[in-house]
Write an enzyme that holds these catalytic residues in place. Structure first.
Site, PDB file in Angstrom:
ATOM      1  CG  ASP A 473      -2.226   0.682   1.052  1.00 30.46           C
ATOM      2  OD1 ASP A 473      -2.332   1.479   0.105  1.00 30.46           O
ATOM      3  OD2 ASP A 473      -3.135   0.456   1.868  1.00 30.46           O
ATOM      4  CG  ASP A 543      -9.454   2.478  -0.682  1.00 29.72           C
ATOM      5  OD1 ASP A 543      -9.035   1.332  -0.912  1.00 29.72           O
ATOM      6  OD2 ASP A 543      -8.863   3.287   0.050  1.00 29.72           O
TER       7      ASP A 543
HETATM    8  C1  DGJ Z   1      -5.912   1.797   1.747  1.00 32.51           C
HETATM    9  C2  DGJ Z   1      -6.233   0.613   0.888  1.00 32.51           C
HETATM   10  O1  DGJ Z   1      -6.695   1.038  -0.350  1.00 32.51           O
HETATM   11  C3  DGJ Z   1      -7.252  -0.270   1.606  1.00 32.51           C
HETATM   12  O2  DGJ Z   1      -7.607  -1.344   0.791  1.00 32.51           O
HETATM   13  C4  DGJ Z   1      -6.644  -0.747   2.902  1.00 32.51           C
HETATM   14  O3  DGJ Z   1      -5.563  -1.585   2.647  1.00 32.51           O
HETATM   15  C5  DGJ Z   1      -6.225   0.444   3.742  1.00 32.51           C
HETATM   16  N1  DGJ Z   1      -5.377   1.345   3.008  1.00 32.51           N
HETATM   17  C6  DGJ Z   1      -5.505  -0.016   4.992  1.00 32.51           C
HETATM   18  O4  DGJ Z   1      -4.988   1.023   5.704  1.00 32.51           O
END
Ligand code: DGJ
Length: 723
Positions: A473, A543
């Protein structure tokens, strides 16, 4: 595919799949562009030369009565000697001289594409290297052109060289210039923001410069490093489209310019805003690849050219066409609130339903029960997870599943042991406080010791905890860009050095663990670019997991990137981002148009939902080959209509899926017919769900009416099998 040079006409001709690129070296030694377009014969194309008005034009230095550099269609535009268009390069010598006149010196043709030092790049093809040189100061540029016989793209880049005896400062170092014969183009770009990535903009070109860029030290969700120039009447299926995509993950710029003489040009590369680079004598500066696709079959043809190029020449060969982990991710199920029994229960609930991997997301390490602390401390939190991460990976392995783990390697929390020990490892100036973003700071990847720490701490965890899959991430962008590793006058090298640092840790962590599958993520899809795809064969697309929103995000993303790169999950309703409720089947149909998975609390599944998941995953496995290697045909755009329709067809045309989505139901719906695309017109197919047997040409010309299920946000899919 072939690259040839005709010494009589001084013309270079590059023939690739369905495209041709040509330029010649004019009497001044200037490489003058002749053509990019559909394949033509190996003819002398200099008859196409026409120059616009020359009044007030400046001639090349010391030569009177010849055409100006401003008039020549450029392969690499340079500044200060009469060319007033956007230069691709600008330098400063110690005397303050900012000129360079890059003219033909020599050329080489090499069988495959040479690698770029420290940056991901495409491979294969056949490459022309054109050596250009300034005779006065020794500054030089090598232009690389690669064509392929399996994808309709030409790949370009420039390497700048200081062959003089004094330092040179690069103020701008773009990858390419591409001249176009006129100005009758629209420009498409992909804009966005968190949870709304890669929506489509289309505007006409106008006199002057239209540009998109990123100043974030990341390719960003704001504007993807991609533009396309389309003829005004180009549609999804018809007409010319030229796509331009940078293989780069840091700050960039792409510009389309209409010149006073009615011609246009595109240029761009590393953003020259907040950039310079010192080149000592003998040093070289390598710019990133730019992939230029040409299509005369509309936007669809352009996209398929990019998809082919990235699948065949950029993405990790071992994984690009391999069956993907069909995962359950705990993030939307638990956020930070989990323990070993809960995670094992989430895995148990889907065991036997076709889901094969449990991914443990954020919150397993350091002091990390919310997003205020813990980043950088890659140490398992044994208090939260009794028995550690190993207890979970052992358990999921024991039930026949694989195990994935989340990291955010480039970050540090203020409240972390790492920050307390090394506050100077966070990016920032010594005399100012840092900006927070998601309450966190970024690590300075330009420093070797920081990179070594990341590589060691991440590697230790994945090597000792039975990790089969990593989700990488990246949730904020750089502010206060400054580093202890560079002298004051070199601080503007930071953004590019960050990219080189990122690629270095990717090389060492990803390539150092070839058996582990890596997925990219950036607060969803905020670093979705070809360079990062080289390391991460799939990237979390957004997301926003709402199926309706996803039709737009996935449609826009597919303009450039293959379905197999788009990671798409089925989540719970009401959706956590939009509050919308869509049917379970719709969520699966849309999420199955990519590298799929589930992200919801499976311990709450009813028996009915379990049965649905079992069916959905079995159906996904049947079409997975299409997702990995098929040709995508977009039919209805959710940006233009209340429908989203896409077909994916096997390369050998033996099998295809058609997905039909309708946003809103209305009473007494109008009849709607969808024409299939991409089938072999002469072959016979069975439309399985309706048991109709007909010729490909029939399905493509006559079409049929999809049976949308009743209600809003409904989706249905159809399969065509060659008989
Ligand atoms: C952002 C990501 O896009 C999510 O899927 C998740 O992993 C969160 N971060 C976790 O902090």
């Amino acid at each position: 595919m072939s690259v040839t040079y005709n010494s009589e006409t001084k013309t270079f001709m590059l023939q690739g799949k369905n495209l041709c690129y040509s330029f010649w070296i004019n009497d001044l030694g200037y490489p003058e562009h002749l053509y990019l377009g559909a394949s033509v014969g190996n003819d002398d194309l200099r008859f196409t030369r026409t120059y616009g008005a020359t009044s007030t034009a400046a001639t090349p230095p010391g030569i009177d009565n010849v055409n100006s550099y401003n008039a020549f269609p450029s392969e690499l535009s340079f500044f200060g000697t009469g060319d007033y268009r956007e230069p691709a390069v600008q330098i400063v010598t110690p005397q303050g001289d900012r000129l360079c006149e890059l003219l033909f010196d020599s050329y080489e043709i090499v069988p495959a594409k040479p690698k770029i030092t420290g940056m991901p790049s495409l491979d294969g093809g056949e490459t022309l290297i054109l050596h250009l040189k300034d005779k006065i100061n020794g500054f030089a540029a090598d232009l690389y052109y690669t064509v392929y016989d399996d994808c309709s793209v030409i790949c370009r880049r420039a390497v700048y060289k200081n062959c003089g005896s004094a330092d040179v400062r690069l103020e701008r170092a773009y990858s390419f210039t591409l001249a176009l014969p006129d100005r009758d183009y629209d420009m498409i770009s992909l804009y966005g923001v968190w949870a709304k990535e890669r929506h489509i903009d289309r505007i006409p070109l106008h006199h002057g410069v239209v540009s998109i860029d990123s100043k974030r030290t990341s390719s960003s969700a704001t504007l993807n490093p991609f533009i396309a120039l389309l003829r005004r009447d180009t549609t999804e299926f018809y007409g010319e489209a030229i796509g331009v995509n940078l293989v780069y993950s840091s700050s960039y710029v792409l510009k389309a310019e209409v010149n006073p003489d009615g011609t246009s040009q595109i240029t761009g590369g590393i953003n020259d805003f907040d950039f310079n680079w010192n080149l000592a004598p003998g040093e070289v500066f390598e710019t990133p690849d730019v992939v230029i696709s040409y299509s005369d079959t509309g936007l669809g043809g352009m996209s398929r050219a990019f998809h082919d190029a990235y699948r065949e020449h950029l993405i990790n060969r071992r994984y690009v066409k391999a069956s993907r982990p069909l995962l359950i991710n705990n993030w939307e199920a638990t956020y930070f609130n989990f323990d070993v029994p809960k995670l094992c229960a989430i895995a148990d609930a889907v065991n036997g339903l076709g889901i094969d991997t449990l991914v443990l997301d954020d919150g397993w390490f350091g002091k990390r029960d919310n997003d205020y602390s813990g980043l950088g401390d890659w140490v398992v939190n044994d208090k939260k997870l009794q028995g550690g991460v190993k207890a979970i990976s052992d358990y999921v392995h024991s039930i026949g599943m694989k195990f994935g783990l989340w990291f955010e390697p480039e970050m540090v929390s203020e409240d972390s042991d790492l920050y307390r020990a090394h506050p100077d490892w966070a990016i920032g100036t010594p005399d100012r406080k840092h900006c927070y973003s998601r309450h966190q700071f970024m690590l300075d990847l330009t420093r070797r010791e920081v990179r070594d720490y990341i590589v060691k701490s991440v590697s230790d965890i994945i090597e000792n905890n039975g990790v089969d899959y990593v989700k990488w991430d990246y949730n904020r962008n750089v502010t206060e860009s400054w580093t202890y590793s560079l002298e004051p006058e070199r601080q503007m090298e930071f953004a590019h050095r960050y990219a080189l640092g990122l690629y270095d840790i990717c090389e060492r962590i990803v390539n150092g663990h070839p058996d582990i599958f890596f997925e990219g993520c950036s607060a969803g899809g905020a670093r979705f670019d070809p360079a990062i795809m080289h390391y991460f064969p799939q990237i979390w697309t957004s997301d926003d997991t709402d199926a309706e929103e996803r039709t737009k995000i996935q449609f826009g993303t597919s303009l450039v990137y293959p379905l197999s790169v788009m990671s798409c999950h089925v989540s719970v309703c009401p959706n956590h981002q939009t509050g919308r409720t869509t049917p379970f089947d719709t969520r699966a149909i849309i999420a199955h148009l990519g590298a799929t998975g589930y992200e919801l609390d499976t311990t709450k599944f009813t028996d009915e939902e379990k049965a649905a998941v079992k069916l959905q995953t079995a159906e996904y496995k049947k079409i997975e080959r299409l997702i990995l290697d098929g040709d995508l045909y977009r039919i209805d755009s959710p940006f233009e209509k209340g429908f989203f329709t896409e077909a994916v067809v096997a390369k050998d045309k033996s099998f295809a899926e058609l997905v039909c989505y309708r946003r809103f139901v209305s009473v007494n719906n109008e009849v709607r017919r969808v024409k299939m695309v991409g089938l072999d017109p002469e072959a016979y197919y069975c439309l399985e769900e309706k048991n109709i047997k007909a010729k490909g040409s029939t399905f493509m010309n006559v079409g049929f009416s999809p049976d949308y299920p009743h209600g809003d946000f409904s989706a249905v899919k159809y399969h065509f099998t060659r008989i």
